[in-house]
Design an enzyme around this catalytic site. Sequence first.
Site, PDB file in Angstrom:
ATOM      1  N   LYS A 130       0.728  -1.181  -0.170  1.00 29.56           N
ATOM      2  CA  LYS A 130       0.026  -0.088  -0.069  1.00 29.56           C
ATOM      3  C   LYS A 130       0.922   1.096  -0.028  1.00 29.56           C
ATOM      4  CE  LYS A 130      -4.325   1.231   0.077  1.00 29.56           C
ATOM      5  NZ  LYS A 130      -5.638   0.249  -0.507  1.00 29.56           N
ATOM      6  N   GLY A 169      -5.323   2.456  -7.477  1.00 26.58           N
ATOM      7  CA  GLY A 169      -6.216   3.507  -7.085  1.00 26.58           C
ATOM      8  C   GLY A 169      -6.239   3.356  -5.647  1.00 26.58           C
ATOM      9  N   ASP A 170      -6.892   4.255  -4.689  1.00 24.13           N
ATOM     10  CA  ASP A 170      -7.518   4.050  -3.511  1.00 24.13           C
ATOM     11  C   ASP A 170      -8.048   5.455  -3.366  1.00 24.13           C
ATOM     12  OD1 ASP A 170      -7.840   2.274  -1.203  1.00 24.13           O
ATOM     13  OD2 ASP A 170      -7.259   4.120   0.047  1.00 24.13           O
ATOM     14  N   THR A 213     -15.080  -3.023  -7.252  1.00 27.06           N
ATOM     15  CA  THR A 213     -14.856  -3.135  -5.750  1.00 27.06           C
ATOM     16  C   THR A 213     -16.637  -3.024  -5.189  1.00 27.06           C
ATOM     17  OG1 THR A 213     -12.975  -1.748  -5.595  1.00 27.06           O
ATOM     18  CG2 THR A 213     -13.927  -2.053  -3.409  1.00 27.06           C
ATOM     19  N   ASN A 244     -15.491   6.006  -5.788  1.00 27.42           N
ATOM     20  CA  ASN A 244     -15.350   4.948  -6.671  1.00 27.42           C
ATOM     21  C   ASN A 244     -16.494   3.902  -6.335  1.00 27.42           C
ATOM     22  OD1 ASN A 244     -13.893   2.375  -7.067  1.00 27.42           O
ATOM     23  ND2 ASN A 244     -14.094   3.428  -9.147  1.00 27.42           N
TER      24      ASN A 244
HETATM   25  P1  NDP Z   1     -12.765   7.898  -3.333  1.00 28.44           P
HETATM   26  O1  NDP Z   1     -11.757   8.655  -2.909  1.00 28.44           O
HETATM   27  O2  NDP Z   1     -13.398   7.420  -4.711  1.00 28.44           O
HETATM   28  O3  NDP Z   1     -14.020   8.048  -2.355  1.00 28.44           O
HETATM   29  C1  NDP Z   1     -13.925   8.196  -0.953  1.00 28.44           C
HETATM   30  C2  NDP Z   1     -15.213   8.766  -0.300  1.00 28.44           C
HETATM   31  O4  NDP Z   1     -15.262   8.624   0.920  1.00 28.44           O
HETATM   32  C3  NDP Z   1     -15.801  10.153  -0.921  1.00 28.44           C
HETATM   33  O5  NDP Z   1     -16.773  10.397  -0.808  1.00 28.44           O
HETATM   34  C4  NDP Z   1     -14.910  10.843   0.404  1.00 28.44           C
HETATM   35  O6  NDP Z   1     -15.511  12.076   0.668  1.00 28.44           O
HETATM   36  C5  NDP Z   1     -15.175   9.856   1.484  1.00 28.44           C
HETATM   37  N1  NDP Z   1     -14.254  10.041   2.567  1.00 28.44           N
HETATM   38  C6  NDP Z   1     -12.919   9.895   2.601  1.00 28.44           C
HETATM   39  N2  NDP Z   1     -12.485  10.091   3.589  1.00 28.44           N
HETATM   40  C7  NDP Z   1     -13.486  10.337   4.502  1.00 28.44           C
HETATM   41  C8  NDP Z   1     -13.443  10.644   5.874  1.00 28.44           C
HETATM   42  N3  NDP Z   1     -12.377  10.880   6.603  1.00 28.44           N
HETATM   43  N4  NDP Z   1     -14.664  10.895   6.457  1.00 28.44           N
HETATM   44  C9  NDP Z   1     -15.925  10.843   5.557  1.00 28.44           C
HETATM   45  N5  NDP Z   1     -15.757  10.533   4.493  1.00 28.44           N
HETATM   46  C10 NDP Z   1     -14.856  10.315   3.952  1.00 28.44           C
HETATM   47  O7  NDP Z   1     -12.118   6.347  -2.688  1.00 28.44           O
HETATM   48  P2  NDP Z   1     -12.795   5.075  -2.760  1.00 28.44           P
HETATM   49  O8  NDP Z   1     -14.092   4.896  -3.267  1.00 28.44           O
HETATM   50  O9  NDP Z   1     -11.776   4.454  -3.884  1.00 28.44           O
HETATM   51  O10 NDP Z   1     -12.198   4.324  -1.579  1.00 28.44           O
HETATM   52  C11 NDP Z   1     -13.140   4.418  -0.471  1.00 28.44           C
HETATM   53  C12 NDP Z   1     -12.756   3.192   0.475  1.00 28.44           C
HETATM   54  O11 NDP Z   1     -12.842   1.978  -0.138  1.00 28.44           O
HETATM   55  C13 NDP Z   1     -11.594   3.162   1.097  1.00 28.44           C
HETATM   56  O12 NDP Z   1     -11.504   2.791   2.447  1.00 28.44           O
HETATM   57  C14 NDP Z   1     -10.805   2.277   0.276  1.00 28.44           C
HETATM   58  O13 NDP Z   1      -9.380   1.940   0.883  1.00 28.44           O
HETATM   59  C15 NDP Z   1     -11.583   1.373   0.186  1.00 28.44           C
HETATM   60  N6  NDP Z   1     -11.267   0.221  -1.024  1.00 28.44           N
HETATM   61  C16 NDP Z   1     -11.239   1.016  -2.299  1.00 28.44           C
HETATM   62  C17 NDP Z   1     -10.889   0.219  -3.334  1.00 28.44           C
HETATM   63  C18 NDP Z   1     -10.790   0.645  -5.100  1.00 28.44           C
HETATM   64  O14 NDP Z   1     -10.644  -0.067  -5.736  1.00 28.44           O
HETATM   65  N7  NDP Z   1     -10.956   1.931  -5.097  1.00 28.44           N
HETATM   66  C19 NDP Z   1     -10.634  -1.311  -3.295  1.00 28.44           C
HETATM   67  C20 NDP Z   1     -10.861  -1.925  -1.936  1.00 28.44           C
HETATM   68  C21 NDP Z   1     -11.121  -0.978  -0.945  1.00 28.44           C
HETATM   69  P3  NDP Z   1     -14.418  13.400   0.431  1.00 28.44           P
HETATM   70  O15 NDP Z   1     -14.646  13.475  -1.173  1.00 28.44           O
HETATM   71  O16 NDP Z   1     -15.349  14.580   1.151  1.00 28.44           O
HETATM   72  O17 NDP Z   1     -13.433  13.274   1.073  1.00 28.44           O
END
Ligand code: NDP
Length: 450
Positions: A130, A169-170, A213, A244
């Site tokens: 990571k 990505g993440d 995901t 995402n």
């Molecule tokens: P994105 O950046 O696309 O979206 C993240 C979302 O979560 C946004 O709506 C963001 O809001 C919100 N968010 C982030 N941090 C916080 C916080 N501290 N408090 C409240 N809301 C928050 O990321 P992903 O959708 O890719 O990832 C989301 C989760 O899924 C993470 O835990 C990631 O590790 C996990 N994941 C992702 C994968 C992937 O393929 N992308 C694979 C497996 C797991 P705002 O825009 O306001 O920050």
Amino acid sequence: MSDILDVKVNEFMAKVIAKNPGETEFHQAVKEVVESLMPFIEENPKYKQHKVLERMVEPERVIIFRVPWLDDNGEIQVNRGFRIQMSSVIGPFKGGLRLHPTVNLGILKFLAFEQVLKNSLTTLPMGGGKGGSDFDPKGKSDNEVMRFCQSFMTELSKYIGADTDVPAGDIGTGGREIGYMFGQYKRLRNEFVGVLTGKSLEWGGSLIRPEATGYGSVYFAQEMLATRGGNLKGKVCTVSGSGNVAQYTVEKLIQLGAKPVTMSDSSGYIYDPAGIDTEKLAWVMELKNIRRGRISEYAEKFGCEFVAGKTPWGVKCDCAFPSATQNEVNENDAKTLIANGCSLVSEGANMPSTPDAIEVYIKAKILYGPGKAANAGGVATSGLEMTQNSMRLPWSREEVDAKLHQIMINIHKTCVKYGTEADGYINYVKGANIGGFIKVADSMIAQGLV
Ligand code: NDP
């Protein structure tokens, strides 16, 4: 757990905490895994003799580096970059890059540690890693994001490669960021190779990777419901996040006849009792992926409630899909979910539930799919992207989706195999941890002192 096992867990954790001070999320992730593995390790002493757990909590390598870049005013900015190369015992290091101001060593080590077991569960040959930076892409221009990504990759390129370490990505790293990083890697190395996943279709990406995901987390929920003769049709679902994972969770829920009613971002959540439909979701995708606006605008556009500064777990639902970030569901939230009749939690995010919340789910014997099983569809499809890159042949949408679906079914089967308790309750935490551990542990033993 017996008192003796409790003591063993505490002794082990005391060493981990002393060696990794202040890394609270890393301690939390390790403790959850060690708690479910300790009885299994006691029954299988070879893992103890070979000090497998002691080795697994120590990354193979940690890289920390300076990322200087110029903002649009010509001013120098400095961020910190990281790559945790946790385990390459069953394949090249593999795991996402997080760009968020909260990023630090402890958060990335927790994510890398989880990733090792998750990648093993997918059955594909991928190790765990990571990385990321405390850079915040929010509010930055495309040019600023590009200059940051180029600087970040200039250093990171020395440590990664298609057969060594393949980031993805993440949070904060989507298609735009992957594009800038891939372009810079290619310039530096003069190689067009599958060094990153989540690439655009035109230059080596896989169909279904953006969806994977979220789709996977819903496929996993379907499997969990089926163990009790249920399905998603007509189920009211709460979803957190609007990035995402959340977007494609909502998309798949709609396709399967469920009714998603919430989405959120870091400023609050929207509650749409009529349900988020395909048209509204398309609007959210444009809002978040192109205009990069706030979810509160949804409430204005579609005339529903926006609750500032809160998470959506107080909304009555049948199923909950935490898809934003770590520790976003606490003990009280978990109790509220259950009091409101929620019978399933499927984690799209990594470690979104606190240990106390997990205890509440398990005590209430609801269907609980922890992130390392439920959200493994993303990295699994990254694995499929790597295969297509190696063959230099793309697969069709249907082919990738079918493979993803089958992988989620297989992960579910593994959880059932190792997690079914004496009374028939499927403890998916235990199932995922043991199921992921065995392959990594046996490979470590077979490869000698690695
Ligand atoms: P994105 O950046 O696309 O979206 C993240 C979302 O979560 C946004 O709506 C963001 O809001 C919100 N968010 C982030 N941090 C916080 C916080 N501290 N408090 C409240 N809301 C928050 O990321 P992903 O959708 O890719 O990832 C989301 C989760 O899924 C993470 O835990 C990631 O590790 C996990 N994941 C992702 C994968 C992937 O393929 N992308 C694979 C497996 C797991 P705002 O825009 O306001 O920050």
